[in-house]
Design a protein around this motif. Structure first.
Motif, PDB file in Angstrom:
ATOM      1  N   VAL B 120       0.864  -1.199   0.000  1.00 41.80           N
ATOM      2  CA  VAL B 120       0.000   0.000   0.000  1.00 41.80           C
ATOM      3  C   VAL B 120       0.885   1.229   0.000  1.00 41.80           C
ATOM      4  CG1 VAL B 120      -1.929  -1.144   1.167  1.00 41.80           C
ATOM      5  CG2 VAL B 120      -0.159  -0.006   2.531  1.00 41.80           C
ATOM      6  N   ASP B 121       0.311   2.356  -0.425  1.00 40.35           N
ATOM      7  CA  ASP B 121       1.108   3.584  -0.466  1.00 40.35           C
ATOM      8  C   ASP B 121       1.148   4.246   0.904  1.00 40.35           C
ATOM      9  OD1 ASP B 121      -1.289   4.958  -0.124  1.00 40.35           O
ATOM     10  OD2 ASP B 121      -1.513   5.418  -2.257  1.00 40.35           O
ATOM     11  N   ARG B 122       1.791   5.408   1.002  1.00 39.19           N
ATOM     12  CA  ARG B 122       1.957   6.107   2.284  1.00 39.19           C
ATOM     13  C   ARG B 122       0.623   6.515   2.891  1.00 39.19           C
ATOM     14  NH1 ARG B 122       6.412   7.856   5.058  1.00 39.19           N
ATOM     15  NH2 ARG B 122       5.748   9.548   6.412  1.00 39.19           N
ATOM     16  N   GLY B 123      -0.419   6.586   2.035  1.00 45.97           N
ATOM     17  CA  GLY B 123      -1.748   6.904   2.545  1.00 45.97           C
ATOM     18  C   GLY B 123      -2.531   5.662   2.965  1.00 45.97           C
ATOM     19  N   GLY B 124      -1.983   4.497   2.673  1.00 45.50           N
ATOM     20  CA  GLY B 124      -2.631   3.256   3.084  1.00 45.50           C
ATOM     21  C   GLY B 124      -3.423   2.576   1.987  1.00 45.50           C
ATOM     22  N   ALA B 125      -3.447   3.169   0.775  1.00 48.53           N
ATOM     23  CA  ALA B 125      -4.261   2.611  -0.307  1.00 48.53           C
ATOM     24  C   ALA B 125      -3.464   1.641  -1.167  1.00 48.53           C
ATOM     25  CB  ALA B 125      -4.816   3.730  -1.180  1.00 48.53           C
ATOM     26  N   ASN B 148      -9.634   0.632   5.373  1.00 52.57           N
ATOM     27  CA  ASN B 148      -8.695   0.157   6.378  1.00 52.57           C
ATOM     28  C   ASN B 148      -9.180   0.413   7.797  1.00 52.57           C
ATOM     29  OD1 ASN B 148      -6.061   0.715   8.182  1.00 52.57           O
ATOM     30  ND2 ASN B 148      -5.753  -0.962   6.732  1.00 52.57           N
ATOM     31  N   HIS B 149      -8.971  -0.582   8.665  1.00 58.83           N
ATOM     32  CA  HIS B 149      -9.467  -0.522  10.035  1.00 58.83           C
ATOM     33  C   HIS B 149      -8.600   0.322  10.953  1.00 58.83           C
ATOM     34  CE1 HIS B 149      -6.673  -3.755   9.326  1.00 58.83           C
ATOM     35  NE2 HIS B 149      -6.424  -3.870  10.612  1.00 58.83           N
ATOM     36  N   GLU B 150      -7.376   0.612  10.561  1.00 62.54           N
ATOM     37  CA  GLU B 150      -6.505   1.383  11.460  1.00 62.54           C
ATOM     38  C   GLU B 150      -6.385   2.842  11.070  1.00 62.54           C
ATOM     39  OE1 GLU B 150      -2.809  -0.067  12.866  1.00 62.54           O
ATOM     40  OE2 GLU B 150      -3.495  -2.140  12.836  1.00 62.54           O
ATOM     41  N   VAL B 151      -6.425   3.108   9.766  1.00 62.48           N
ATOM     42  CA  VAL B 151      -6.240   4.505   9.335  1.00 62.48           C
ATOM     43  C   VAL B 151      -7.440   5.038   8.565  1.00 62.48           C
ATOM     44  CG1 VAL B 151      -3.736   4.270   9.351  1.00 62.48           C
ATOM     45  CG2 VAL B 151      -4.999   3.875   7.210  1.00 62.48           C
ATOM     46  N   GLY B 152      -8.408   4.193   8.235  1.00 64.04           N
ATOM     47  CA  GLY B 152      -9.657   4.649   7.631  1.00 64.04           C
ATOM     48  C   GLY B 152      -9.637   4.823   6.122  1.00 64.04           C
ATOM     49  N   THR B 153      -8.494   4.603   5.495  1.00 66.14           N
ATOM     50  CA  THR B 153      -8.370   4.802   4.052  1.00 66.14           C
ATOM     51  C   THR B 153      -9.277   3.843   3.276  1.00 66.14           C
ATOM     52  OG1 THR B 153      -6.093   5.512   4.322  1.00 66.14           O
ATOM     53  CG2 THR B 153      -6.739   4.747   2.114  1.00 66.14           C
ATOM     54  N   GLU B 154     -10.051   4.400   2.349  1.00 69.36           N
ATOM     55  CA  GLU B 154     -10.888   3.567   1.478  1.00 69.36           C
ATOM     56  C   GLU B 154     -10.039   2.963   0.369  1.00 69.36           C
ATOM     57  OE1 GLU B 154     -15.134   5.901   2.092  1.00 69.36           O
ATOM     58  OE2 GLU B 154     -14.006   6.150   0.224  1.00 69.36           O
ATOM     59  N   ILE B 266     -10.147  17.009  14.052  1.00 72.63           N
ATOM     60  CA  ILE B 266      -8.968  16.366  14.666  1.00 72.63           C
ATOM     61  C   ILE B 266      -7.810  16.364  13.680  1.00 72.63           C
ATOM     62  CG2 ILE B 266      -8.080  14.204  15.637  1.00 72.63           C
ATOM     63  CD1 ILE B 266     -10.952  13.643  16.652  1.00 72.63           C
ATOM     64  N   ARG B 267      -8.089  15.981  12.438  1.00 74.47           N
ATOM     65  CA  ARG B 267      -7.051  15.961  11.395  1.00 74.47           C
ATOM     66  C   ARG B 267      -6.381  17.328  11.276  1.00 74.47           C
ATOM     67  NH1 ARG B 267      -6.972  11.512   8.061  1.00 74.47           N
ATOM     68  NH2 ARG B 267      -5.352  12.558   6.866  1.00 74.47           N
ATOM     69  N   ALA B 268      -7.225  18.385  11.283  1.00 74.07           N
ATOM     70  CA  ALA B 268      -6.706  19.727  11.019  1.00 74.07           C
ATOM     71  C   ALA B 268      -6.006  20.312  12.245  1.00 74.07           C
ATOM     72  CB  ALA B 268      -7.858  20.644  10.576  1.00 74.07           C
ATOM     73  N   ARG B 269      -6.531  20.024  13.435  1.00 74.25           N
ATOM     74  CA  ARG B 269      -6.033  20.767  14.591  1.00 74.25           C
ATOM     75  C   ARG B 269      -4.966  20.056  15.415  1.00 74.25           C
ATOM     76  NH1 ARG B 269     -11.645  22.681  16.890  1.00 74.25           N
ATOM     77  NH2 ARG B 269     -10.439  22.752  18.831  1.00 74.25           N
ATOM     78  N   VAL B 280      -1.985  10.271   9.814  1.00 69.87           N
ATOM     79  CA  VAL B 280      -1.781   9.285   8.750  1.00 69.87           C
ATOM     80  C   VAL B 280      -3.107   8.869   8.109  1.00 69.87           C
ATOM     81  CG1 VAL B 280       0.373   8.422   9.740  1.00 69.87           C
ATOM     82  CG2 VAL B 280      -1.791   7.346  10.381  1.00 69.87           C
ATOM     83  N   GLY B 281      -3.024   8.246   6.941  1.00 65.70           N
ATOM     84  CA  GLY B 281      -4.224   7.817   6.221  1.00 65.70           C
ATOM     85  C   GLY B 281      -4.637   8.863   5.199  1.00 65.70           C
ATOM     86  N   ASP B 282      -5.430   8.435   4.229  1.00 66.26           N
ATOM     87  CA  ASP B 282      -5.859   9.337   3.154  1.00 66.26           C
ATOM     88  C   ASP B 282      -6.777  10.426   3.715  1.00 66.26           C
ATOM     89  OD1 ASP B 282      -6.146   8.910  -0.213  1.00 66.26           O
ATOM     90  OD2 ASP B 282      -7.453  10.339   0.804  1.00 66.26           O
ATOM     91  N   PRO B 283      -6.463  11.712   3.436  1.00 68.49           N
ATOM     92  CA  PRO B 283      -7.272  12.797   4.015  1.00 68.49           C
ATOM     93  C   PRO B 283      -8.664  12.904   3.389  1.00 68.49           C
ATOM     94  CG  PRO B 283      -5.548  13.689   2.592  1.00 68.49           C
ATOM     95  CD  PRO B 283      -5.318  12.220   2.651  1.00 68.49           C
ATOM     96  N   VAL B 284      -8.882  12.341   2.214  1.00 69.68           N
ATOM     97  CA  VAL B 284     -10.159  12.518   1.512  1.00 69.68           C
ATOM     98  C   VAL B 284     -10.907  11.200   1.352  1.00 69.68           C
ATOM     99  CG1 VAL B 284     -11.259  13.318  -0.615  1.00 69.68           C
ATOM    100  CG2 VAL B 284      -9.223  14.500   0.279  1.00 69.68           C
TER     101      VAL B 284
END
Lengths: 459, 459
Positions: B120-125, B148-154, B266-269, B280-284
């Motif tokens: 998977v890439d650095r975003g988890g995909a 993904n169950h740990e970072v949420g990346t689709e 949370i991601r932003a702040r 970590v994980g894909d932001p979108v």
């Protein structure tokens, strides 16, 4: 509306219901997590394990919870066989085990293992000497139920366990039917149980592996339940299972005596109020709540429908008209009549009046089924001197036996009736009929379609 | 006391509770029996199957209920591999799958099969082209999680499914994390889910096998659930699972948007209020309710304890101090920082004020852990010209990285620090630290104990 099929599944015990509902709010989190919700779930799980182990008579770290009794059996047999792989690949089971044990044995055989099936006697019991004789150098595991699920006969577990222990072979006891009534005696090595059989919820089985027993869990690795039962723990159901086991045990002596008296009434009175009935299973060494009988000239499933219409939910080991087309393997192993089979298993709390009403209703229900089945008899009987050939090919149990009974009087004493039949149940029921009727069963030979069963008229 | 670990297990949904309690009295009997209690149980089971199939987007006869999501994955992978045995024994999985998938793959490999792990890439995909490239003549099955169950990346399920379809290979989708939010897009062949992840009770998973997909259930034969899930059905829990899936789906669009906004806060702040943090994980392309970040110089488990004391239940993918001693395989596969890892997964109904309070508490908790860990730094640093050797053998994550950070200023720009470490997490965290700090990671070589990691000071 009396429910008399506790051996299939018992209604939820009030204590189970209460414990289940109470732990829904505390037991949903992952017990492997360290935060407060996880710690609370872990406490519930640990307490349930202690309670269940206490009831079984083992250490808490010897007991894991599985998703069902079937899974406990599958995992227990597979793990014990794999753990003893070096000793060999021979497995011993009794012929009257639950299908989950026999299917595990079949899977073992398909995978290259060998299986010895120890026969049971006419009462359904296995012989400890036969078990001892079946033990071999390469025996990895032996299995024996604590009591039979279809006829209630208790098995000689302690004697068989001693023989196995002497040979260094572990014994796995399927205790699904007896666990509500007490712990299993004897020096067994593995034990399985199923909560919904004692009034606990579905979704919980238990597998006990005594310390020192070699065990290698099969399937993908999973860290839950000491690696022996994969998947997230169902804690509210586990709590309910343990609480209800404790509750039924507290009432077991009193309730067992009460139900034993009720099943004894059925054992004693059914042969008097229903003609041509065979009560099967050991009359003394038996589960307190279970009684089984078979009715000649009756199709079990039709009788179940009649009883259901009359408000009674019972079960049958004869599935002549169901999808499987084979009679119960237990009745077959016992060599008793399988047709018109009825198993009555009383749940805790059953009242005497309900049993009395059942005894009132039963004779009429059997008569009705027999009348219905009496009509279609139209077999072609060809006389050949002193003998008759009855073509019942294509006819289902109990028709071949009904036709046999109708024509036996057409041949002289000493003459024979040959029944041509392709229903598997005939192999069991024709000899059983001969025994009940005092006629001589000569034997069976292959025929064009199915088999030819020869009966000689004795009286 | 906010619970922010829905991805481990969600609190029981009110609809699930209601359905469970309501069906305890109707759903305890054996649905295979023909008497009224059995028929009632069967009706409940059939209705639950219809409802679950509708939510998944499949036919009712394609879906069976299993005792857990883990069991659904184990049974699904084993059955699909056995069903395609003739095609070959090659299995494809992504490196970020749930452990139940990776453990199934390991079992397959131990049994003589071959496995390709798609990175998977650095975003988890995972990359659909990498899946397409991994497909071989002898590929029996490919597996990809929906998210993904740990970072949420689709994950790009539809694209991977299309590539598999073109090659005639079935794709199994582990949809445990995404199923509450909607059906899985694309032309997949098998799908698994887990009820306690969407607020259903424990004890219920689901396995979908599309018509036409070759499937051979493994393990001993059992007639329940089309032969694909052995053991007595847990009907009250199944009813509750189906009802709650329907309920969470009805709220999914609105609740998903609301929780997405909260996790976005949370991601932003977090990077602003906690120094040295990597979100970590894909932001979108991500699950709405889940956000994960890692904190440099922090031990994840200690941070979890601090947050638990402050009333927040969260999870961590870094288990440096737990029994396994290995960092999360997901973070490892992504190549991101694993130390001080925190996963926040918000259950349905989480309020904005709870998230705000978490953001208030977090910086202090991280600071406290860092202060505690700052103390024991006592590495022996030996200068050798422009380079330094740091002996961190026997020290656990995050200590080696903390020591590295402390001594990097002791060598001139262009000089190197060699860290000797035997903690597995160092392999992941030292390169991650270099990337975060703009230092050059030169590489790793074997050392007497563990490895030597070489870092060149760039600034």
């Amino acid at each position: 509306m009396p429910y008399f099929d506790a051996a299939s599944s018992a209604p939820l015990h009030p204590v189970a219901r209460q414990a289940l509902v109470a732990s829904l709010d505390e037991g949903w989190a992952d017990p492997a997590r360290l935060y407060r919700e996880g710690r609370r779930a872990r406490l519930l799980l640990d307490a349930a394990r202690e309670a269940a182990a206490d009831a079984v008579g083992c250490r808490a770290d010897e007991l894991v919870f599985t998703p069902s009794g079937t899974r406990a059996v599958h995992a227990g047999i597979a793990g014990a066989l794999a753990g003893r792989r070096r000793a060999g690949r021979h497995l011993i089971v009794s012929a009257a085990e639950h299908s989950s044990v026999l299917h595990s044995a079949a899977a073992h055989e398909a995978g290259g293992g060998t299986v010895t099936e120890v026969p049971v006697d006419r009462g359904g019991a296995a012989d400890p000497e036969a078990y001892a004789a079946a033990l071999r150098e390469d025996t990895a595991l032996a299995c024996l139920q604590s009591a039979n699920h279809e006829v209630g006969t208790e098995q000689p577990v302690a004697e068989v366990a001693a023989a196995c222990r002497a040979a260094g072979v572990p014994l796995l006891v399927d205790a699904a039917q007896s666990l509500p009534w007490g712990p299993v005696d004897g020096d067994w090595s593995l034990l399985t149980g199923s909560a919904h059989k004692w009034g606990g919820p579905a979704g919980v089985g238990l597998l006990v592996v005594r310390k020192g027993v070699r065990f290698a869990a099969q399937g993908p690795v999973d860290e839950r339940e000491s690696g022996r039962a994969a998947g997230f723990e169902n804690i509210p159901a586990i709590v309910a299972a343990a609480a209800s086991l404790r509750a039924v045990r507290a009432e077991a002596a009193r309730e067992g005596a009460r139900l034993r008296e009720l099943t004894e009434r059925i054992r004693a009175r059914v042969p008097g109020c229903v003609p041509d009935v065979e009560v099967v299973g050991d009359p003394v060494r038996r589960l307190p709540h279970l009684v089984t009988f078979s009715c000649l000239y009756v199709d079990g499933e039709t009788l179940l429908h009649e009883l259901d219409r009359a408000g009674f939910s019972v079960s049958s080991g004869s599935s002549c008209t169901s999808s499987t087309l084979t009679p119960s393997h237990v009745l077959k192993a016992m060599g008793v009549l399988s047709e018109g089979n009825v198993r009555v298993s009383l749940p805790v709390g059953t009242e005497a009046a309900e049993v009395e009403r059942f005894l009132d209703v039963l004779p009429g229900a059997v008569r009705e089924v027999r009348e219905k089945l009496g009509a279609p008899v139209a077999a072609e009987a060809r006389a050949e001197g002193d003998s008759l050939v009855l073509d019942a090919v294509g006819k289902r149990c109990p028709i071949p036996v009904i036709e046999l009974a109708k024509v036996i009087g057409h041949v002289p004493v000493g003459g024979t009736v040959t029944v041509l039949a392709d229903d598997e149940a005939a192999r069991l029921d024709i000899p059983a009929w001969c025994e009940m009727r005092g006629q001589e069963y000569v034997g069976e030979r292959p025929a064009d379609h199915g088999s030819a069963y020869v009966v000689r008229r004795s009286s």
